[in-house]
Design an enzyme around this catalytic site. Sequence first.
Site, mmCIF file in Angstrom:
data_model
loop_
_atom_site.group_PDB
_atom_site.id
_atom_site.type_symbol
_atom_site.label_atom_id
_atom_site.label_comp_id
_atom_site.label_asym_id
_atom_site.label_seq_id
_atom_site.Cartn_x
_atom_site.Cartn_y
_atom_site.Cartn_z
ATOM 1 N N ASP A 154 -32.373 53.384 -29.854
ATOM 2 C CA ASP A 154 -33.672 53.936 -29.488
ATOM 3 C C ASP A 154 -34.499 54.166 -30.754
ATOM 4 O O ASP A 154 -34.000 53.976 -31.875
ATOM 5 C CB ASP A 154 -33.514 55.206 -28.656
ATOM 6 C CG ASP A 154 -32.972 56.382 -29.432
ATOM 7 O OD1 ASP A 154 -32.388 56.180 -30.518
ATOM 8 O OD2 ASP A 154 -33.136 57.529 -28.970
ATOM 9 N N SER A 198 -37.820 60.860 -29.817
ATOM 10 C CA SER A 198 -36.700 60.042 -29.364
ATOM 11 C C SER A 198 -37.195 58.871 -28.520
ATOM 12 O O SER A 198 -37.956 58.039 -28.997
ATOM 13 C CB SER A 198 -35.699 60.912 -28.602
ATOM 14 O OG SER A 198 -34.521 60.206 -28.323
#
Length: 577
Positions: free
Chosen positions: A306, A147
């Site tokens: 992201d 992530s």
Amino acid sequence: MRQWETAYEKWKNDEGLDAHLKQELDAMHDQPEALEDAFYRDLAFGTGGMRGVLGPGTNRMNIYTIRKAVNGLAHYLKNHCVNVNDRGVAVSYDSRHMSKEFAVETAKVLGAHGVKAYVFNTLHPTPLLSFAVRYLGAAAGVMITASHNPPEYNGFKVYNEDGGQVTPDEAAAITEAIQKTEDELSVPYLEQEEIEAKELLTWGGQEVDNAYLEQLESITKLDADEQEQTKDLQIVFTPLHGTACDLVQRGLDNLHFHQVDVVEEQAVPDPEFSTVDSPNPEEHQAFTMAMELGKQTNADILIGTDPDADRLGAAVKNDTGDYAVLTGNQLGALMLDYILRHTDPKLLPNARMIKTIVTSELGRRIADSYGVQTMDTLTGFKYIGEKIRQFDATGEAFIFGYEESYGYLISDVVRDKDAVQSAIFACEMAYYWKKQGKTLYDALQSLYETYGYYVEDMISLKLTGKQGSEKIARIMQAARTESFTDIGGVDVLAVEDYWTSERMVAGSSQPEEIDLPQENVVKFLLKDDCWICLRPSGTEPKLKCYVSVRGDSEEDSRKRLTKLKTAMDHFLHRTQS
């Protein structure tokens, strides 16, 4: 010899050890603290899968810890799912170091079990993996990503056959299967050429992408005629060196948002995320280049995803004409309000909004005003996905789900937070308000005027290694055992301990039951709709302290927030030593 030393010696003396890892290991031979941290435990597999620093060792992300995890997953699937070999496992990966290599390693170990792997032929967002599991009818999914963690990290996330992150019970069963593999260095696998020849590895992506984008066209709240019109909205988009660039642009183009400027320097996948301190849209510095481009183009909205495109940040002009980055709580509240004001009132009594226990109560207040029930879950979108799955049996209707950490879901064709659909939806929302002569900032102020001024913040303590884990344990123990009548001058009304599943109301001698899964979380419910929550991160070596207040004005809320944060700062530093 200590346990970590035994593990280290086994790796050091293994003649078949990967050459690159062996080189790294040799360079660490005179660093006992680094070696202990790399070998003192096996990298933990939790409800979010596993995530860690790249490098040699049992407590690191490398091909051997990946193989061990996949070996356990394969055994689990064969014991808990039907027709696993033919249904196979969908596998995707992001732009991080070793992501594609780990995806291939996943397929190689699955192949040794006779299980097919569908692997995306290019890097793809996490929500596309969730969608692919459902679209392909796969038995499970694997996403290689860390992530928004720093560049030295990577991770391994597992999705169940519903396309959601595995539940705690599923994760526990997978962990048990993983632990039965005693030697991570000798896990069976087949070479890539062999699994391709045996059709145990299929490369794909375009078909899934097209099907996903077709589904997204159904989430718009615009009428049919307006959908086909070119939209007067100036957009700046940055994928922060990640996976979302193509799909977000295609989705916007399908709804005729054609005034889109991409931050070109951040459109190129880069595992070092070289233009930002952190590739996290929660942090304002990630929007620096987008703001510069926005000023040049007079953009109405800036959007940023992201690296694995499950989190979305947005910035809009405030009342002074500067760009202000919206928090996850703020953007989520705006999305919820936009959805509810465009939903047939006849559908609202059966509709359900889902949020986490560390998400602002503003969403509940908005949902209440429309007669929509709010459901709370523990932190993590896996719990929201699990609730949606339960609706298949109860007949309840999912209408929106979100969490404070910039995760949102509008359409349940995906069962995880989805920055691609959220980016498109946020732009549509900005376009709607622009037609009313307002910015998203103006719309947010209207929500505050109607429901109260909610302000949130977080204290994050980074406590790494074995000593860090011990400090986190001491803080959580103190939170459970110390008696609080007030925090920062605000009365404590109740304390919720999610480890014991009990809520102790002030003045009561008997606890109430909390109907949520067990987790290491303590939450203080304070007067005037304020609250504080302590939670160790499940993916990073951090302790997070969430603080939320409600006031009659921004000034009132900011003062309360400062007092509560000061009190908690003192508590956290006092109790960790």
